[in-house]
Design an enzyme around this catalytic site. Sequence first.
Site, PDB file in Angstrom:
ATOM      1  N   ASP A   1       1.769   8.765   4.705  1.00  0.00           N
ATOM      2  CA  ASP A   1       0.712   8.014   4.019  1.00  0.00           C
ATOM      3  C   ASP A   1       0.181   6.856   4.865  1.00  0.00           C
ATOM      4  OD1 ASP A   1       2.909   6.375   3.705  1.00  0.00           O
ATOM      5  OD2 ASP A   1       2.668   6.077   1.553  1.00  0.00           O
TER       6      ASP A   1
ATOM      7  N   THR B   1      10.613  -4.754   0.623  1.00  0.00           N
ATOM      8  CA  THR B   1      11.421  -3.583   0.989  1.00  0.00           C
ATOM      9  C   THR B   1      12.687  -3.938   1.758  1.00  0.00           C
ATOM     10  OG1 THR B   1      10.260  -3.295   3.079  1.00  0.00           O
ATOM     11  CG2 THR B   1       9.346  -2.130   1.191  1.00  0.00           C
TER      12      THR B   1
ATOM     13  N   ASN C   1      -1.089  -2.129   8.574  1.00  0.00           N
ATOM     14  CA  ASN C   1      -0.075  -1.140   8.949  1.00  0.00           C
ATOM     15  C   ASN C   1      -0.530   0.312   8.769  1.00  0.00           C
ATOM     16  OD1 ASN C   1       0.190  -0.612   6.206  1.00  0.00           O
ATOM     17  ND2 ASN C   1       1.974  -1.934   5.949  1.00  0.00           N
TER      18      ASN C   1
ATOM     19  N   ASP D   1       6.464   9.773   5.634  1.00  0.00           N
ATOM     20  CA  ASP D   1       5.954  10.556   4.499  1.00  0.00           C
ATOM     21  C   ASP D   1       4.435  10.740   4.575  1.00  0.00           C
ATOM     22  OD1 ASP D   1       5.514   7.870   3.937  1.00  0.00           O
ATOM     23  OD2 ASP D   1       5.713   8.130   1.777  1.00  0.00           O
TER      24      ASP D   1
ATOM     25  N   SER E   1       9.816   6.744   3.235  1.00  0.00           N
ATOM     26  CA  SER E   1       8.713   6.465   4.153  1.00  0.00           C
ATOM     27  C   SER E   1       9.164   6.240   5.593  1.00  0.00           C
ATOM     28  CB  SER E   1       7.947   5.262   3.588  1.00  0.00           C
ATOM     29  OG  SER E   1       6.830   4.980   4.342  1.00  0.00           O
TER      30      SER E   1
ATOM     31  N   GLU F   1      -4.384  -1.662   4.701  1.00  0.00           N
ATOM     32  CA  GLU F   1      -3.461  -2.656   5.225  1.00  0.00           C
ATOM     33  C   GLU F   1      -3.451  -2.466   6.743  1.00  0.00           C
ATOM     34  OE1 GLU F   1      -0.053  -3.590   2.089  1.00  0.00           O
ATOM     35  OE2 GLU F   1       0.135  -1.586   2.896  1.00  0.00           O
TER      36      GLU F   1
ATOM     37  N   ARG G   1       6.105 -14.714   3.257  1.00  0.00           N
ATOM     38  CA  ARG G   1       6.235 -14.007   1.971  1.00  0.00           C
ATOM     39  C   ARG G   1       7.574 -13.291   1.941  1.00  0.00           C
ATOM     40  NH1 ARG G   1       5.406  -8.639   3.242  1.00  0.00           N
ATOM     41  NH2 ARG G   1       5.484  -7.997   1.073  1.00  0.00           N
ATOM     42  N   PRO G   2       8.111 -13.121   0.720  1.00  0.00           N
ATOM     43  CA  PRO G   2       9.347 -12.342   0.650  1.00  0.00           C
ATOM     44  C   PRO G   2       9.016 -10.864   0.808  1.00  0.00           C
ATOM     45  CG  PRO G   2       8.690 -13.095  -1.543  1.00  0.00           C
ATOM     46  CD  PRO G   2       7.661 -13.614  -0.591  1.00  0.00           C
ATOM     47  N   SER G   3       9.779 -10.150   1.614  1.00  0.00           N
ATOM     48  CA  SER G   3       9.545  -8.710   1.764  1.00  0.00           C
ATOM     49  C   SER G   3       9.849  -8.005   0.445  1.00  0.00           C
ATOM     50  CB  SER G   3      10.471  -8.174   2.861  1.00  0.00           C
ATOM     51  OG  SER G   3      10.626  -6.782   2.710  1.00  0.00           O
TER      52      SER G   3
HETATM   53  C1  16G Z   1       5.580  -0.570   1.365  1.00  0.00           C
HETATM   54  C2  16G Z   1       4.186  -0.465   0.819  1.00  0.00           C
HETATM   55  C3  16G Z   1       3.176  -0.959   1.821  1.00  0.00           C
HETATM   56  C4  16G Z   1       3.507  -2.364   2.259  1.00  0.00           C
HETATM   57  C5  16G Z   1       4.935  -2.471   2.715  1.00  0.00           C
HETATM   58  C6  16G Z   1       5.291  -3.915   2.887  1.00  0.00           C
HETATM   59  C7  16G Z   1       3.204   1.261  -0.579  1.00  0.00           C
HETATM   60  C8  16G Z   1       2.958   2.713  -0.773  1.00  0.00           C
HETATM   61  N1  16G Z   1       3.887   0.928   0.494  1.00  0.00           N
HETATM   62  O1  16G Z   1       5.749   0.260   2.463  1.00  0.00           O
HETATM   63  O2  16G Z   1       1.911  -0.923   1.227  1.00  0.00           O
HETATM   64  O3  16G Z   1       2.669  -2.775   3.294  1.00  0.00           O
HETATM   65  O4  16G Z   1       5.798  -1.927   1.727  1.00  0.00           O
HETATM   66  O5  16G Z   1       6.633  -4.038   3.131  1.00  0.00           O
HETATM   67  O6  16G Z   1       2.811   0.445  -1.386  1.00  0.00           O
HETATM   68  P1  16G Z   1       7.341  -5.434   3.019  1.00  0.00           P
HETATM   69  O7  16G Z   1       7.138  -5.921   1.605  1.00  0.00           O
HETATM   70  O8  16G Z   1       8.752  -5.168   3.367  1.00  0.00           O
HETATM   71  O9  16G Z   1       6.686  -6.331   4.012  1.00  0.00           O
HETATM   72 MG    MG Z   2       4.854   5.798   3.966  1.00  0.00          MG
END
Ligand code: 16G
Ligand code: MG
Length: 605
Positions: free
Chosen positions: A334, A568, A435, A332, A115, A433, A564-566
């Site tokens: 989305d 990603t 974002n 990507d 992404s 969201e 919140r815990p990320s």
């Molecule tokens: C991912 C999620 C998105 C979310 C983001 C939060 C999908 C397809 N993508 O990109 O929805 O807003 O993670 O990231 O679900 P974070 O947990 O690092 O804050």
């Molecule tokens: Mg994306």
Amino acid sequence: MDVAQSIGGQFPNIPPAPFSPSCTSSHFSASPKVRPYIKLDVNQTRKQMNEQQRSILLHSASCFPLPPGVKLSYGTAGFRADASLLESTVFRVGILAALRSVQTRSVVGLMITASHNQASDNGVKVADPSGGMLSQHWEPFADTLSNAGDPNTLLQLIDDFAKKEKIPLEGASEGEVLLGRDTRPSGEFLAEAAKQGITSIMGVNATDMGVMTTPQLHWMVRSRNKGMEASENNYYDQLSTSFRCLMEYIPKGNRNFNVNDKVIVDGADGVGGEKLEILKKLLSDLSIDVRNRGDGVLNEGVGADFVQKEKIIPRSFGPADVGFRCASLDGDADRLVYFSIELNSNKIVLVDGDKILSLFALFIKEQLNILTGEDGKVNESYQARLGVVQTAYANGASTYYLKQLGLEVVFTPTGVKYLHEKASEYDIGIYFEANGHGTILFSESFLCWLEGRNNELTSTSKCSEQQEAALRLLAVSKLINQAVGDSFSGLLLVEAILKHMGWSMFKWNELYHDLPSRQLKVKVVDRTAVITANAETVVVRPIGIQEAINAETAKYPHGRCFIRPSGTEDVIRVYAEAISQEAADSLANSVATLVDQFLGFNTTK
Ligand code: 16G
Ligand code: MG
């Protein structure tokens, strides 16, 4: 499964499966030995087919060893990491997708993308037969499978899971996994690993769809399972036809309204730019100028995430674009956010996912009102439920605005899988969201009613206002991706609605004024120590931190703050909102200090 039987290079006395994987990766040296075919009775065949499956899996797994010391988790939206670490993970997700396909007897998708992450990262996620995200009850299996240390452990896990989930692995199964990838250079070799994983489950085919956007792959999976035409061209046809239909029903008074027909789109140097070039050729009434089509570095100083977080002009945009509607996609495609460029500044005015949601909600509500009357009663036996889904990141001003419209607004944790699930509980569920991830879901029963109502109106009051409202809603349901948030369908719907309203981007942005906000991230020792509740608005662990956050927030009029815990990144995220930017910054900083005191390396002491 008796694993011991099949280790030590022994291959069963059966012919090789036509789909038997051979290692293409550099880790692989041996190739399967072919033994003479021996005729077996039925029971024996069944057992031997199991043996064959076992040996195929052991053999292919040995080609994809885990890199030492790497532990990955399925996260908010699949696995993500530096691409050099992902080959074995992608192989294993290939196995998982194949198992899901066998279990559900449906087509499943596997998308290779990271992404909005930097170009050297990559990732992998699975699209379920509905076209939505992988069923959450399979996620723990994705985690254990991807971290299994050696081929025997992997085999044992698959066997146990298959038994638990009643997935037949005797060799008579069938399945298909559609494989897509974004434009990252690592996509090609990772796609090979995915194919090896998919075809390691006997009877499952990997169909390589090549480079595509994430929403295109989800759309195809959904369409295939609904028995509909599902090629990339069908996707473009559906979007362009339904867009044309919406444009046909623009109220006459607004047709010649001076809304600029041009939108400038930042493709994030990802897959979105090149695909949008194809789509735009099918559109009349709208001119799309695509920038950052893939000739620069992916997501570097460009794209929806950059624009939303940094609020500065992305690469390839400049003073000549002042006055135009601009939009950014992510890597990507989305996510979608809009922006306009400020005169004599490198700043932008952001029009984010909350405002896209508000525009959609306003339009849908208006059409429903025309069709069903203000009370929303469709007829005696049918009441259409319209719901809006947001996360804690939604600007408080947007929530207030939506509630003022009389809409039901509900909250879920961050991540499309949660919002989508919630939205699907309504007849029309709109989720976004901040974002830029989001879409509108229509229930089958509502669409069925809508078709019927449209037919009725055709015979009783053709071309009436009511029928036009029904036709618009039907067109929206075809335009807007029902599988997942899609920047292309989102963009076309925004453009059609602005034209419908006769609104400039400025007018749209004036729907409400965002409360100033600030987002920060804090590195901590272990982010999993933070447990949240109530759609991430309250921290329940570690004990005491929520009280401290409350005390801090109370110092700020109209202050709101959560952590919140990320999902990603290895960080804790802090979000704060208040009546001025200084106050929002100060609240975010104080709470970041609290996070560090409770969970961090105590660097702010
Ligand atoms: C991912 C999620 C998105 C979310 C983001 C939060 C999908 C397809 N993508 O990109 O929805 O807003 O993670 O990231 O679900 P974070 O947990 O690092 O804050
Ligand atoms: Mg994306």
